[in-house]
Motif scaffolding. Structure first.
Motif, PDB file in Angstrom:
ATOM      1  N   LYS A 177       0.832  -1.194   0.000  1.00 49.08           N
ATOM      2  CA  LYS A 177       0.000   0.000   0.000  1.00 49.08           C
ATOM      3  C   LYS A 177       0.875   1.254   0.000  1.00 49.08           C
ATOM      4  O   LYS A 177       1.843   1.322   0.752  1.00 49.08           O
ATOM      5  CB  LYS A 177      -0.936  -0.004   1.206  1.00 49.08           C
ATOM      6  N   VAL A 178       0.532   2.206  -0.858  1.00 51.46           N
ATOM      7  CA  VAL A 178       1.313   3.430  -0.995  1.00 51.46           C
ATOM      8  C   VAL A 178       0.387   4.627  -1.121  1.00 51.46           C
ATOM      9  O   VAL A 178      -0.810   4.481  -1.394  1.00 51.46           O
ATOM     10  CB  VAL A 178       2.245   3.374  -2.235  1.00 51.46           C
ATOM     11  N   MET A 179       0.954   5.813  -0.914  1.00 48.31           N
ATOM     12  CA  MET A 179       0.199   7.049  -1.108  1.00 48.31           C
ATOM     13  C   MET A 179       0.493   7.600  -2.499  1.00 48.31           C
ATOM     14  O   MET A 179       1.602   7.454  -3.022  1.00 48.31           O
ATOM     15  CB  MET A 179       0.582   8.089  -0.054  1.00 48.31           C
ATOM     16  N   GLY A 180      -0.508   8.221  -3.090  1.00 49.51           N
ATOM     17  CA  GLY A 180      -0.325   8.793  -4.421  1.00 49.51           C
ATOM     18  C   GLY A 180      -1.212  10.004  -4.625  1.00 49.51           C
ATOM     19  O   GLY A 180      -2.067  10.324  -3.792  1.00 49.51           O
ATOM     20  N   THR A 181      -0.993  10.690  -5.750  1.00 55.30           N
ATOM     21  CA  THR A 181      -1.759  11.894  -6.078  1.00 55.30           C
ATOM     22  C   THR A 181      -2.554  11.682  -7.354  1.00 55.30           C
ATOM     23  O   THR A 181      -2.010  11.210  -8.358  1.00 55.30           O
ATOM     24  CB  THR A 181      -0.815  13.101  -6.268  1.00 55.30           C
ATOM     25  N   VAL A 182      -3.821  12.018  -7.316  1.00 49.28           N
ATOM     26  CA  VAL A 182      -4.686  11.869  -8.490  1.00 49.28           C
ATOM     27  C   VAL A 182      -4.267  12.873  -9.560  1.00 49.28           C
ATOM     28  O   VAL A 182      -4.253  14.086  -9.316  1.00 49.28           O
ATOM     29  CB  VAL A 182      -6.169  12.084  -8.115  1.00 49.28           C
ATOM     30  N   ARG A 183      -3.869  12.365 -10.722  1.00 55.57           N
ATOM     31  CA  ARG A 183      -3.410  13.226 -11.811  1.00 55.57           C
ATOM     32  C   ARG A 183      -4.459  13.411 -12.910  1.00 55.57           C
ATOM     33  O   ARG A 183      -4.513  14.458 -13.546  1.00 55.57           O
ATOM     34  CB  ARG A 183      -2.128  12.651 -12.431  1.00 55.57           C
ATOM     35  N   VAL A 220     -12.394   1.848  -7.362  1.00 57.14           N
ATOM     36  CA  VAL A 220     -12.377   3.172  -6.745  1.00 57.14           C
ATOM     37  C   VAL A 220     -13.116   3.182  -5.412  1.00 57.14           C
ATOM     38  O   VAL A 220     -12.668   3.780  -4.435  1.00 57.14           O
ATOM     39  CB  VAL A 220     -12.970   4.228  -7.701  1.00 57.14           C
ATOM     40  N   SER A 221     -14.274   2.514  -5.362  1.00 61.40           N
ATOM     41  CA  SER A 221     -15.099   2.578  -4.151  1.00 61.40           C
ATOM     42  C   SER A 221     -15.830   1.257  -3.912  1.00 61.40           C
ATOM     43  O   SER A 221     -16.055   0.474  -4.838  1.00 61.40           O
ATOM     44  CB  SER A 221     -16.113   3.720  -4.285  1.00 61.40           C
ATOM     45  N   ASP A 222     -16.197   1.045  -2.639  1.00 58.95           N
ATOM     46  CA  ASP A 222     -17.007  -0.121  -2.294  1.00 58.95           C
ATOM     47  C   ASP A 222     -18.427   0.023  -2.839  1.00 58.95           C
ATOM     48  O   ASP A 222     -19.115  -0.961  -3.078  1.00 58.95           O
ATOM     49  CB  ASP A 222     -17.090  -0.278  -0.762  1.00 58.95           C
ATOM     50  N   LYS A 223     -18.847   1.262  -3.005  1.00 55.43           N
ATOM     51  CA  LYS A 223     -20.194   1.543  -3.478  1.00 55.43           C
ATOM     52  C   LYS A 223     -20.223   1.659  -4.998  1.00 55.43           C
ATOM     53  O   LYS A 223     -19.211   1.943  -5.638  1.00 55.43           O
ATOM     54  CB  LYS A 223     -20.703   2.850  -2.853  1.00 55.43           C
ATOM     55  N   PHE A 224     -21.387   1.475  -5.583  1.00 58.19           N
ATOM     56  CA  PHE A 224     -21.534   1.625  -7.031  1.00 58.19           C
ATOM     57  C   PHE A 224     -21.456   3.107  -7.393  1.00 58.19           C
ATOM     58  O   PHE A 224     -22.125   3.938  -6.778  1.00 58.19           O
ATOM     59  CB  PHE A 224     -22.871   1.053  -7.499  1.00 58.19           C
ATOM     60  N   ILE A 225     -20.624   3.432  -8.358  1.00 56.81           N
ATOM     61  CA  ILE A 225     -20.519   4.818  -8.839  1.00 56.81           C
ATOM     62  C   ILE A 225     -20.600   4.831 -10.360  1.00 56.81           C
ATOM     63  O   ILE A 225     -20.181   3.880 -11.033  1.00 56.81           O
ATOM     64  CB  ILE A 225     -19.207   5.500  -8.379  1.00 56.81           C
ATOM     65  N   LYS A 226     -21.140   5.904 -10.894  1.00 59.27           N
ATOM     66  CA  LYS A 226     -21.243   6.042 -12.351  1.00 59.27           C
ATOM     67  C   LYS A 226     -19.977   6.652 -12.938  1.00 59.27           C
ATOM     68  O   LYS A 226     -19.647   6.423 -14.103  1.00 59.27           O
ATOM     69  CB  LYS A 226     -22.454   6.905 -12.708  1.00 59.27           C
ATOM     70  N   LYS A 280      -4.773   6.804  -0.750  1.00 64.91           N
ATOM     71  CA  LYS A 280      -4.047   5.581  -0.424  1.00 64.91           C
ATOM     72  C   LYS A 280      -4.500   4.493  -1.376  1.00 64.91           C
ATOM     73  O   LYS A 280      -5.700   4.298  -1.587  1.00 64.91           O
ATOM     74  CB  LYS A 280      -4.334   5.166   1.020  1.00 64.91           C
ATOM     75  N   VAL A 281      -3.538   3.798  -1.978  1.00 66.14           N
ATOM     76  CA  VAL A 281      -3.871   2.762  -2.952  1.00 66.14           C
ATOM     77  C   VAL A 281      -3.096   1.484  -2.651  1.00 66.14           C
ATOM     78  O   VAL A 281      -2.017   1.514  -2.061  1.00 66.14           O
ATOM     79  CB  VAL A 281      -3.563   3.213  -4.401  1.00 66.14           C
ATOM     80  N   ALA A 282      -3.667   0.369  -3.080  1.00 69.03           N
ATOM     81  CA  ALA A 282      -2.991  -0.924  -2.977  1.00 69.03           C
ATOM     82  C   ALA A 282      -2.537  -1.325  -4.372  1.00 69.03           C
ATOM     83  O   ALA A 282      -3.254  -1.101  -5.359  1.00 69.03           O
ATOM     84  CB  ALA A 282      -3.933  -1.970  -2.406  1.00 69.03           C
ATOM     85  N   VAL A 283      -1.354  -1.886  -4.462  1.00 68.89           N
ATOM     86  CA  VAL A 283      -0.822  -2.339  -5.754  1.00 68.89           C
ATOM     87  C   VAL A 283      -1.431  -3.697  -6.073  1.00 68.89           C
ATOM     88  O   VAL A 283      -1.303  -4.647  -5.284  1.00 68.89           O
ATOM     89  CB  VAL A 283       0.713  -2.441  -5.712  1.00 68.89           C
ATOM     90  N   ALA A 323      -7.263  -0.743  -0.501  1.00 69.73           N
ATOM     91  CA  ALA A 323      -6.322  -0.047   0.388  1.00 69.73           C
ATOM     92  C   ALA A 323      -6.987   0.339   1.704  1.00 69.73           C
ATOM     93  O   ALA A 323      -6.306   0.669   2.670  1.00 69.73           O
ATOM     94  CB  ALA A 323      -5.762   1.201  -0.287  1.00 69.73           C
ATOM     95  N   LYS A 324      -8.318   0.274   1.729  1.00 70.32           N
ATOM     96  CA  LYS A 324      -9.018   0.670   2.951  1.00 70.32           C
ATOM     97  C   LYS A 324      -8.834  -0.399   4.030  1.00 70.32           C
ATOM     98  O   LYS A 324      -8.867  -1.569   3.744  1.00 70.32           O
ATOM     99  CB  LYS A 324     -10.494   0.885   2.656  1.00 70.32           C
TER     100      LYS A 324
END
Length: 213
Positions: free
Chosen positions: A143-149, A173-179, A192-195, A212-213
């Protein structure tokens, strides 16, 4: 300038000097040890066939028109053009005076006894090496930190400090459904992201915010 002569020499020591003036106006012969040291350092430096391209360390001594003068550890001096002082825009070159500086030798002018160097080239090379080190250390599960580009319909591109931005697929991106990913993140957000996967041959990195959560 701040060297104490007593720490270098004592009465009776032989010392090689250059005659500057036979009479300094007060009947003294004016001599220079500095010129001898500088000449020897220059000769040793230029004797190397690989002088250009070398990385040398020194201290920024003076800001002048168009750049800075760096006093090198080998006794020589180098001119660093303003465009080569930093990877960022510099409003006032005086902020570098008195600070250590590493430069890559761009040009050696033996006739004029002048070295032209670049601190920017060293900084870029160090940044590149740092990215390589991070890339080599990436393993699935970490798990690492990153910046949304960048945000696109199918996911989010995140800069985690390597050559290639990693992709967080919309499903990660999320546990919930997103459009659309923009419902959760914005450009510039630190996340925070997981590889998930690293494909070195294709320079692709798959990431997950959800895991990553």
């Amino acid at each position: 300038p701040d060297l104490d002569p007593a720490s270098q020499y004592k009465v009776g020591d032989p010392i090689e000097v250059e005659v500057l003036k036979v009479n300094d106006g007060e009947g003294n012969v004016l001599l220079s040890r500095k010129n001898v040291e500088s000449q020897k350092a220059w000769e040793e430096f230029t004797a190397s066939a690989e002088s250009e391209g070398k990385v040398l360390e020194g201290t920024c001594k003076e800001a002048i028109k168009g750049g800075v003068i760096v006093s090198l550890a080998n006794g020589a001096s180098a001119f660093v053009p303003a465009s080569q002082v930093s990877t960022k825009y510099v409003a006032d070159l005086k902020e570098f005076v008195g600070k250590p500086m590493k430069i890559k030798v761009l040009e050696v002018d033996a006739k004029r006894r002048r070295i032209i160097g670049s601190a920017k080239a060293v900084l870029l090379a160090e940044a590149e090496a740092a990215k390589e080190a991070v890339w080599d250390s990436l393993t699935p599960g970490m798990k690492v930190m990153g910046t949304v580009r960048r945000i696109v319909d199918f996911g989010v591109f995140v800069d985690i400090g390597v050559h290639q931005d990693g992709l967080v697929h919309i499903s990660q991106v999320s546990d919930k459904f997103i459009k659309h990913p923009s419902e959760v993140v914005s450009v510039g957000d630190v996340v925070k992201v997981a590889v998930l996967e690293v494909d070195e041959a294709k320079k692709r990195i798959s990431l997950s915010m959800k895991q990553a959560k």
